[in-house]
Design a protein around this motif. Structure first.
Motif, PDB file in Angstrom:
ATOM      1  N   MET A   1       0.849  -1.178   0.000  1.00 50.07           N
ATOM      2  CA  MET A   1       0.000   0.000   0.000  1.00 50.07           C
ATOM      3  C   MET A   1       0.888   1.232   0.000  1.00 50.07           C
ATOM      4  SD  MET A   1      -2.859   1.170   2.814  1.00 50.07           S
ATOM      5  CE  MET A   1      -1.822   1.810   4.105  1.00 50.07           C
ATOM      6  N   SER A   2       0.527   2.187  -0.812  1.00 52.80           N
ATOM      7  CA  SER A   2       1.255   3.447  -0.775  1.00 52.80           C
ATOM      8  C   SER A   2       0.302   4.560  -0.352  1.00 52.80           C
ATOM      9  CB  SER A   2       1.870   3.770  -2.140  1.00 52.80           C
ATOM     10  OG  SER A   2       0.870   4.111  -3.074  1.00 52.80           O
ATOM     11  N   LYS A   3       0.868   5.603   0.213  1.00 58.99           N
ATOM     12  CA  LYS A   3       0.087   6.753   0.651  1.00 58.99           C
ATOM     13  C   LYS A   3       0.754   8.020   0.129  1.00 58.99           C
ATOM     14  CE  LYS A   3      -1.252   9.376   4.745  1.00 58.99           C
ATOM     15  NZ  LYS A   3      -1.133   9.468   6.204  1.00 58.99           N
ATOM     16  N   ARG A   4      -0.039   8.846  -0.514  1.00 60.20           N
ATOM     17  CA  ARG A   4       0.421  10.164  -0.937  1.00 60.20           C
ATOM     18  C   ARG A   4      -0.474  11.191  -0.275  1.00 60.20           C
ATOM     19  NH1 ARG A   4      -0.336  11.489  -6.415  1.00 60.20           N
ATOM     20  NH2 ARG A   4      -1.786   9.797  -6.620  1.00 60.20           N
ATOM     21  N   THR A   5       0.086  12.312   0.097  1.00 61.67           N
ATOM     22  CA  THR A   5      -0.692  13.404   0.650  1.00 61.67           C
ATOM     23  C   THR A   5      -0.619  14.566  -0.326  1.00 61.67           C
ATOM     24  OG1 THR A   5      -0.181  12.685   2.894  1.00 61.67           O
ATOM     25  CG2 THR A   5      -0.955  14.938   2.634  1.00 61.67           C
ATOM     26  N   VAL A   6      -1.785  15.045  -0.733  1.00 66.59           N
ATOM     27  CA  VAL A   6      -1.862  16.171  -1.665  1.00 66.59           C
ATOM     28  C   VAL A   6      -2.824  17.198  -1.102  1.00 66.59           C
ATOM     29  CG1 VAL A   6      -1.287  14.808  -3.716  1.00 66.59           C
ATOM     30  CG2 VAL A   6      -3.664  15.066  -3.055  1.00 66.59           C
ATOM     31  N   VAL A   7      -2.607  18.447  -1.470  1.00 69.58           N
ATOM     32  CA  VAL A   7      -3.506  19.517  -1.040  1.00 69.58           C
ATOM     33  C   VAL A   7      -4.244  20.020  -2.265  1.00 69.58           C
ATOM     34  CG1 VAL A   7      -3.666  21.801   0.014  1.00 69.58           C
ATOM     35  CG2 VAL A   7      -1.977  20.148   0.857  1.00 69.58           C
ATOM     36  N   ILE A   8      -5.570  19.968  -2.188  1.00 69.45           N
ATOM     37  CA  ILE A   8      -6.408  20.449  -3.279  1.00 69.45           C
ATOM     38  C   ILE A   8      -7.408  21.429  -2.695  1.00 69.45           C
ATOM     39  CG2 ILE A   8      -8.106  19.816  -5.043  1.00 69.45           C
ATOM     40  CD1 ILE A   8      -6.645  17.157  -5.305  1.00 69.45           C
ATOM     41  N   ALA A   9      -7.429  22.629  -3.228  1.00 69.75           N
ATOM     42  CA  ALA A   9      -8.331  23.690  -2.764  1.00 69.75           C
ATOM     43  C   ALA A   9      -8.204  23.920  -1.260  1.00 69.75           C
ATOM     44  CB  ALA A   9      -9.773  23.385  -3.155  1.00 69.75           C
ATOM     45  N   GLY A  10      -6.990  23.796  -0.733  1.00 64.00           N
ATOM     46  CA  GLY A  10      -6.741  24.046   0.680  1.00 64.00           C
ATOM     47  C   GLY A  10      -7.083  22.890   1.608  1.00 64.00           C
ATOM     48  N   ILE A  11      -7.510  21.757   1.059  1.00 61.00           N
ATOM     49  CA  ILE A  11      -7.857  20.603   1.882  1.00 61.00           C
ATOM     50  C   ILE A  11      -6.815  19.508   1.654  1.00 61.00           C
ATOM     51  CG2 ILE A  11      -9.570  18.807   2.345  1.00 61.00           C
ATOM     52  CD1 ILE A  11     -11.698  20.781   1.420  1.00 61.00           C
TER      53      ILE A  11
ATOM     54  N   ALA B   1      -6.745  -2.629   5.557  1.00 66.21           N
ATOM     55  CA  ALA B   1      -7.493  -3.891   5.526  1.00 66.21           C
ATOM     56  C   ALA B   1      -8.275  -4.020   4.221  1.00 66.21           C
ATOM     57  CB  ALA B   1      -8.429  -3.981   6.720  1.00 66.21           C
ATOM     58  N   PHE B   2      -8.880  -2.942   3.793  1.00 59.81           N
ATOM     59  CA  PHE B   2      -9.650  -2.957   2.556  1.00 59.81           C
ATOM     60  C   PHE B   2      -8.757  -3.238   1.346  1.00 59.81           C
ATOM     61  CE2 PHE B   2     -11.812  -0.887  -1.002  1.00 59.81           C
ATOM     62  CZ  PHE B   2     -13.054  -1.499  -0.923  1.00 59.81           C
ATOM     63  N   LEU B   3      -7.634  -2.516   1.249  1.00 56.02           N
ATOM     64  CA  LEU B   3      -6.729  -2.717   0.114  1.00 56.02           C
ATOM     65  C   LEU B   3      -6.070  -4.092   0.160  1.00 56.02           C
ATOM     66  CD1 LEU B   3      -5.099   0.814  -0.289  1.00 56.02           C
ATOM     67  CD2 LEU B   3      -6.797  -0.279  -1.764  1.00 56.02           C
ATOM     68  N   ASP B   4      -5.783  -4.613   1.364  1.00 52.71           N
ATOM     69  CA  ASP B   4      -5.245  -5.981   1.482  1.00 52.71           C
ATOM     70  C   ASP B   4      -6.245  -6.994   0.927  1.00 52.71           C
ATOM     71  OD1 ASP B   4      -2.880  -5.124   2.600  1.00 52.71           O
ATOM     72  OD2 ASP B   4      -3.417  -5.694   4.665  1.00 52.71           O
ATOM     73  N   GLU B   5      -7.519  -6.801   1.235  1.00 59.49           N
ATOM     74  CA  GLU B   5      -8.556  -7.712   0.738  1.00 59.49           C
ATOM     75  C   GLU B   5      -8.670  -7.627  -0.784  1.00 59.49           C
ATOM     76  OE1 GLU B   5     -11.531 -10.574   0.639  1.00 59.49           O
ATOM     77  OE2 GLU B   5     -10.132 -10.059   2.246  1.00 59.49           O
ATOM     78  N   VAL B   6      -8.625  -6.419  -1.324  1.00 64.57           N
ATOM     79  CA  VAL B   6      -8.680  -6.253  -2.780  1.00 64.57           C
ATOM     80  C   VAL B   6      -7.481  -6.939  -3.422  1.00 64.57           C
ATOM     81  CG1 VAL B   6      -8.509  -4.542  -4.645  1.00 64.57           C
ATOM     82  CG2 VAL B   6     -10.060  -4.151  -2.726  1.00 64.57           C
TER      83      VAL B   6
END
Length: 112
Positions: A1-11, A55-60
């Motif tokens: 699993m990878s995680k990226r953090t991005v900011v879009i419209a200040g969120i 858990a969800f991505l592991d199941e997929v």
């Protein structure tokens, strides 16, 4: 699993996927992308969802390795989480997230 953090419209959005795209966040996928927005509950925060996302991505991933699925076209799956307004990293006033309470120090008079 990878995680990226991005900011879009200040969120700030957390984007999780089975593919490791951290090194090339602008790269395109050879497959269509399905996006699941997984939202936290009242008075919670986005980072509380990370175990559920894993858990969800592991199941997929497990289901995709099933020989019965071999050769079937699959979308890339991205799971997106973020803090709702006035929750987690976007918290401004914690009392505003509360309901009425008999204790006046815990009661949100603006509730409902």
């Amino acid at each position: 699993m990878s995680k990226r953090t991005v900011v879009i419209a200040g969120i700030t959005l957390n984007v999780f996927s089975l593919d490791n795209r951290d090194s090339e966040p602008e790269s395109t996928s050879p497959k269509p992308i399905a996006i699941l927005f997984l939202l936290h509950g009242r008075t919670s925060r986005a980072d509380h969802l990370e175990l559920m996302v894993k858990a969800f991505l592991d199941e997929v991933s497990t289901r995709r390795r099933d020989p019965a699925q071999a050769g079937k076209e699959a979308h890339d799956l991205w799971v997106v989480t973020f803090d709702h307004r006035n929750h987690g990293s976007r918290l401004v006033d914690s009392l505003a997230n509360q309901a009425w309470d008999k204790d006046p120090n815990k009661s949100n008079t603006r509730h409902a």
